[in-house]
Design a protein around this motif. Structure first.
Motif, PDB file in Angstrom:
ATOM      1  N   LYS A 255     107.632 -38.440   7.441  1.00 47.41           N
ATOM      2  CA  LYS A 255     108.906 -38.946   7.949  1.00 47.41           C
ATOM      3  C   LYS A 255     109.893 -37.795   8.097  1.00 47.41           C
ATOM      4  N   THR A 256     110.449 -37.656   9.296  1.00 43.98           N
ATOM      5  CA  THR A 256     111.461 -36.626   9.522  1.00 43.98           C
ATOM      6  C   THR A 256     112.755 -37.027   8.815  1.00 43.98           C
ATOM      7  N   ILE A 257     113.242 -36.146   7.926  1.00 45.46           N
ATOM      8  CA  ILE A 257     114.461 -36.464   7.172  1.00 45.46           C
ATOM      9  C   ILE A 257     115.652 -35.608   7.605  1.00 45.46           C
ATOM     10  N   VAL A 291     105.852 -26.979   1.511  1.00 40.79           N
ATOM     11  CA  VAL A 291     106.372 -26.581   0.202  1.00 40.79           C
ATOM     12  C   VAL A 291     106.250 -27.773  -0.749  1.00 40.79           C
ATOM     13  N   PRO A 292     105.338 -27.712  -1.730  1.00 37.38           N
ATOM     14  CA  PRO A 292     105.200 -28.806  -2.695  1.00 37.38           C
ATOM     15  C   PRO A 292     106.430 -28.890  -3.602  1.00 37.38           C
ATOM     16  N   PRO A 293     106.599 -30.001  -4.304  1.00 34.92           N
ATOM     17  CA  PRO A 293     107.734 -30.124  -5.221  1.00 34.92           C
ATOM     18  C   PRO A 293     107.704 -29.073  -6.320  1.00 34.92           C
ATOM     19  N   GLY A 294     108.884 -28.526  -6.624  1.00 31.94           N
ATOM     20  CA  GLY A 294     108.984 -27.534  -7.673  1.00 31.94           C
ATOM     21  C   GLY A 294     108.420 -26.180  -7.303  1.00 31.94           C
ATOM     22  N   SER A 295     108.203 -25.928  -6.015  1.00 31.72           N
ATOM     23  CA  SER A 295     107.613 -24.671  -5.562  1.00 31.72           C
ATOM     24  C   SER A 295     108.514 -23.978  -4.546  1.00 31.72           C
ATOM     25  N   SER A 296     108.281 -22.678  -4.380  1.00 32.12           N
ATOM     26  CA  SER A 296     108.960 -21.887  -3.356  1.00 32.12           C
ATOM     27  C   SER A 296     107.910 -21.292  -2.432  1.00 32.12           C
ATOM     28  N   TYR A 369     108.640 -34.707  -3.832  1.00 31.08           N
ATOM     29  CA  TYR A 369     107.608 -34.908  -2.813  1.00 31.08           C
ATOM     30  C   TYR A 369     107.469 -33.608  -2.011  1.00 31.08           C
ATOM     31  N   PRO A 370     106.305 -33.395  -1.406  1.00 32.57           N
ATOM     32  CA  PRO A 370     106.152 -32.197  -0.572  1.00 32.57           C
ATOM     33  C   PRO A 370     106.955 -32.316   0.719  1.00 32.57           C
ATOM     34  N   ILE A 371     107.363 -31.173   1.245  1.00 36.54           N
ATOM     35  CA  ILE A 371     108.018 -31.141   2.550  1.00 36.54           C
ATOM     36  C   ILE A 371     107.238 -30.206   3.476  1.00 36.54           C
ATOM     37  N   LYS A 372     107.374 -30.477   4.774  1.00 35.05           N
ATOM     38  CA  LYS A 372     106.778 -29.609   5.781  1.00 35.05           C
ATOM     39  C   LYS A 372     107.876 -29.172   6.739  1.00 35.05           C
ATOM     40  N   ILE A 373     107.906 -27.874   7.044  1.00 38.73           N
ATOM     41  CA  ILE A 373     108.892 -27.315   7.977  1.00 38.73           C
ATOM     42  C   ILE A 373     108.248 -27.217   9.350  1.00 38.73           C
ATOM     43  N   LEU A 374     108.893 -27.809  10.330  1.00 37.71           N
ATOM     44  CA  LEU A 374     108.445 -27.702  11.714  1.00 37.71           C
ATOM     45  C   LEU A 374     109.501 -26.946  12.511  1.00 37.71           C
ATOM     46  N   VAL A 391     110.189 -32.457   7.264  1.00 40.99           N
ATOM     47  CA  VAL A 391     109.386 -33.664   7.205  1.00 40.99           C
ATOM     48  C   VAL A 391     109.013 -33.969   5.752  1.00 40.99           C
ATOM     49  N   LYS A 392     109.237 -35.201   5.348  1.00 38.85           N
ATOM     50  CA  LYS A 392     108.876 -35.667   4.016  1.00 38.85           C
ATOM     51  C   LYS A 392     107.445 -36.184   4.044  1.00 38.85           C
ATOM     52  N   LEU A 393     106.607 -35.724   3.120  1.00 39.95           N
ATOM     53  CA  LEU A 393     105.237 -36.205   2.983  1.00 39.95           C
ATOM     54  C   LEU A 393     105.168 -37.142   1.781  1.00 39.95           C
TER      55      LEU A 393
END
Length: 394
Positions: A255-257, A291-296, A369-374, A391-393
């Protein structure tokens, strides 16, 4: 007549008493000895990654017990369709312990991993050997595994990092594609490193995945493609050491946030064609980053940026055009409620001189939650527009 009828009944009763007695004795004896540990029958270390169809039980390590004490195992072995073991037990007087006594979820009676999607791993649960399926998202972190250490007249190659085992020592003339891994670094890069480094310096030649979110063990380089596929391997090749890598994703929703767009505008003194190219390169460097939660995570390192003459920059050259692209990503990340990426400022000049648009910039995910950069661009030169989505995964 009555006596002849009583004899079989008495004999049968005695037999029942004997069987019950042997079973009681067997259970009593067994209580004095520790039960077989599940890890003792595993064909691989606990924590190892497995997929459907892999043999995970070493049958040779399963204990055998006297059939006279554990006649009830016959029924269990029959249910497991181990007819040969039953016959052997009857002939020898000792039975293999039924697997259902020491193995559990996702392990067949034949000791095969089964009934799950994706890469699982060997574990112990409720005193039974089990295979744990992956969650919806499985990630680990890219870390050096095969390293080269510069020696006076050559290179020592180790597996497992600096404290690992030495696999070979090669001379200077033997440094080639046949003697060193070259999926991540080419021969030219290794030779350049060797010529400019000091004795004892280290170069990473191949990488593993470690510190998985479900606690499984490290996966070595030669198994990554087998367990996680070529997409994961390609992702690892693009991103720097230490980056989080999404190794597996089950069925999920995206889902695009947040989304933004930024035009680079015209600054002819810095070369609009080069600026448009650099904006596109920045977008390519960050597009698809998870980028998973709690990660850089940093962006991809294998992306080229074109230097533009600028008397105000160190060395008189700068990668103009990355600032509007950085503003686009920064604004989308801010709108998604994530912290400002390190290396990016809330200024029109979003990236300072001398800061790498990928290696010195990182995105931290403080969500659960993980995020994806587009990212992508449209147009060219001064007309280039940079688009960003978070984007929220889930």
């Amino acid at each position: 007549m009555r006596k002849s009828l009583l004899n079989p009944i008495i004999a049968f009763g005695v037999l029942i008493i004997i069987i019950i007695g042997f079973n009681f004795v067997g259970n009593t004896i067994e209580s004095y000895f520790p039960a077989q540990k599940p890890e003792e029958i595993s064909s691989m270390p606990i924590g190892e990654t497995v997929v459907n169809g892999m043999k995970v039980v070493n049958n040779d390590k399963i204990r055998k017990v006297p059939i006279i004490y554990h006649y009830n195992y016959l029924n269990s072995l029959f249910e497991e369709k181990k007819y040969l073991q039953i016959l052997n037990g009857v002939l020898t007087g000792s039975l293999e312990t039924p697997l259902l006594k020491i193995a559990g979820n996702h392990i067949s009676p034949q000791g095969i991993a089964q009934g799950f999607e994706g890469p699982g791993f060997i574990s112990v649960e409720d005193d039974r050997l089990v295979v744990k399926p992956p969650g919806t998202f499985l990630w680990g972190y890219k870390t050096g595994y095969t390293i080269g250490i510069k020696k006076k007249d050559g290179m020592e190659i180790k597996e497992g990092g600096i404290s690992g085992k030495t696999v070979k020592v090669i001379s200077i003339s033997e440094i080639n594609n046949e003697t060193i891994p070259h999926d991540y670094v080419n021969l030219e890069t290794v030779q350049k490193w060797y010529n400019s480094s000091d004795e004892g310096d280290i170069i990473n030649l191949d990488y593993s995945l470690v510190n998985f979110n479900d606690g499984r063990d490290m996966v070595s380089p030669e198994k990554i493609q087998t367990f996680f596929g070529n997409t994961t391997l390609t992702y690892m090749k693009n991103y720097p050491c230490g980056s989080p890598v999404m190794a597996y994703m089950g069925p999920h929703q995206e889902k695009t946030i947040a989304s933004t767009a930024e035009s680079i505008g015209s600054y002819p003194e810095y070369g609009d064609a080069a600026r448009g190219y650099n904006a596109m390169s920045f977008s390519n460097a960050w597009n698809g980053t998870i980028v998973p939660p709690g990660s850089s995570s940093h962006g991809k390192l294998n992306v080229y940026f074109e230097g533009v003459y600028d008397p105000n920059a160190t060395g008189n050259y700068a990668v103009h055009g990355v600032c509007p692209a950085a503003r686009s990503m920064r604004n989308a990340i801010g709108a998604a409620g994530l912290p400002t990426p390190s290396g990016i400022k809330w200024d029109h000049l979003a990236i300072a001189y001398g800061v790498s648009p990928t290696g010195d910039v990182s995105v931290y995910n403080n969500m659960n939650y993980p995020i994806k950069i587009l990212m992508w661009t449209q147009g060219s030169g001064a007309g280039t527009v940079v688009y960003s989505k978070i984007v929220k995964l889930s």
